[in-house]
Design an enzyme around this catalytic site. Structure first.
Site, PDB file in Angstrom:
ATOM      1  N   CYS A  89       0.851  -1.184   0.000  1.00 54.74           N
ATOM      2  CA  CYS A  89       0.000   0.000   0.000  1.00 54.74           C
ATOM      3  C   CYS A  89       0.891   1.241   0.000  1.00 54.74           C
ATOM      4  CB  CYS A  89      -0.869  -0.026   1.257  1.00 54.74           C
ATOM      5  SG  CYS A  89      -1.483   1.575   1.755  1.00 54.74           S
ATOM      6  N   GLU A  90       0.663   2.108  -0.976  1.00 55.06           N
ATOM      7  CA  GLU A  90       1.548   3.272  -1.082  1.00 55.06           C
ATOM      8  C   GLU A  90       1.244   4.345  -0.043  1.00 55.06           C
ATOM      9  OE1 GLU A  90       0.989   4.371  -5.174  1.00 55.06           O
ATOM     10  OE2 GLU A  90      -0.498   5.904  -4.688  1.00 55.06           O
ATOM     11  N   HIS A  91       0.110   4.249   0.615  1.00 59.25           N
ATOM     12  CA  HIS A  91      -0.202   5.226   1.659  1.00 59.25           C
ATOM     13  C   HIS A  91       0.472   4.905   2.990  1.00 59.25           C
ATOM     14  CE1 HIS A  91      -4.114   6.658  -0.493  1.00 59.25           C
ATOM     15  NE2 HIS A  91      -3.025   7.187  -0.995  1.00 59.25           N
ATOM     16  N   HIS A  92       0.616   3.614   3.293  1.00 58.22           N
ATOM     17  CA  HIS A  92       1.162   3.223   4.596  1.00 58.22           C
ATOM     18  C   HIS A  92       2.421   2.361   4.527  1.00 58.22           C
ATOM     19  CE1 HIS A  92      -3.206   3.950   5.191  1.00 58.22           C
ATOM     20  NE2 HIS A  92      -2.778   4.591   6.275  1.00 58.22           N
ATOM     21  N   GLN A 133      -5.057  -0.484  -4.402  1.00 58.74           N
ATOM     22  CA  GLN A 133      -5.803  -1.565  -5.056  1.00 58.74           C
ATOM     23  C   GLN A 133      -6.627  -1.064  -6.237  1.00 58.74           C
ATOM     24  OE1 GLN A 133      -7.958  -4.151  -2.387  1.00 58.74           O
ATOM     25  NE2 GLN A 133      -9.323  -4.847  -4.012  1.00 58.74           N
ATOM     26  N   HIS A 191      -5.942  -5.782   3.450  1.00 58.83           N
ATOM     27  CA  HIS A 191      -4.958  -4.714   3.646  1.00 58.83           C
ATOM     28  C   HIS A 191      -4.459  -4.694   5.080  1.00 58.83           C
ATOM     29  CE1 HIS A 191      -5.714  -2.416  -0.194  1.00 58.83           C
ATOM     30  NE2 HIS A 191      -6.650  -3.336  -0.211  1.00 58.83           N
ATOM     31  N   CYS A 205      -2.752  -2.472   6.494  1.00 53.84           N
ATOM     32  CA  CYS A 205      -2.887  -1.139   7.099  1.00 53.84           C
ATOM     33  C   CYS A 205      -4.272  -0.976   7.727  1.00 53.84           C
ATOM     34  CB  CYS A 205      -2.604  -0.040   6.082  1.00 53.84           C
ATOM     35  SG  CYS A 205      -3.661  -0.069   4.633  1.00 53.84           S
TER      36      CYS A 205
HETATM   37 ZN    ZN Z   1      -2.820   1.610   3.414  1.00 50.84          ZN
END
Ligand code: ZN
Length: 185
Positions: free
Chosen positions: A76-79, A117, A145, A147
């Site tokens: 996941c590129e956010h977390h 995703q 996920h 995260c």
């Molecule tokens: Zn994430």
């Protein structure tokens, strides 16, 4: 090119940031280990699906081709936490198809990058349309996920499902239904 020195320096900073002693026994090799691992799990940064999708062969039958249950692991590129699950990839050929392993390869190229995703679902479908020249594409991804589950926002085992349709699959309920029927086989 993946710069392992930068990754190592970054991991060292990260460990210091959480108050760790980067020189203690268990952590000494960690930056190097992570750099080596990132080379593998972000291998898709240096690849394009075109390589896999351009090796086609001619067919007379232009019925839907579906490759289901393609297991993948991504980040996941956010977390920067893993998300993983299954991709189901279908397309309508325009006189040419690719080997089935190439669909799994295509999923892998996009999975092995910092990802979302929704974005990955779209990228796979677009590659089938643009690089393979399909008349239609439909991609469904179901994933868990970390995260979400590790932080307790959602219960472990909960899944996110994303769908993208393109070309002949778009607004074609009959074709979409046969995709879902084939998933159940
Ligand atoms: Zn994430």
């Amino acid at each position: 090119m993946i710069d392992k020195n930068k990754i190592e320096a970054g991991v060292r900073l990260l460990l210091e940031g959480i108050g760790e002693d980067v020189n203690r026994e268990g952590l000494k090799e960690t930056p190097t280990r992570i750099a080596r691992m990132y080379e593998e799990i972000f291998a898709g940064m240096e690849e394009t699906p075109k390589v896999h999708l351009s090796k086609t062969f001619q067919v007379k039958n232009n019925e839907m081709v579906l490759e289901k249950d393609i297991v993948f692991y991504s980040m996941c590129e956010h977390h920067f936490m893993p998300f993983y699950g299954k991709a189901h990839v279908a397309y309508i050929p325009d006189g040419k198809v690719v080997g089935l392993s190439k669909l799994a390869r295509t999923v892998e190229v996009f999975a092995k990058r910092p990802q979302l995703q929704e974005q990955m679902t779209e990228q796979i479908a677009r590659a089938l349309m643009e690089d393979l020249g399909a008349k239609g594409a439909m991609v469904v991804i179901e994933a868990e996920h970390m995260c979400m589950t590790m932080r307790g926002v959602k219960k472990p085992g909960s899944k996110t499902v994303t769908v993208v349709t393109k070309g002949q699959f778009q607004d074609n309920e009959k074709l979409q239904n046969s995709f879902y029927q084939m998933l159940k086989l």
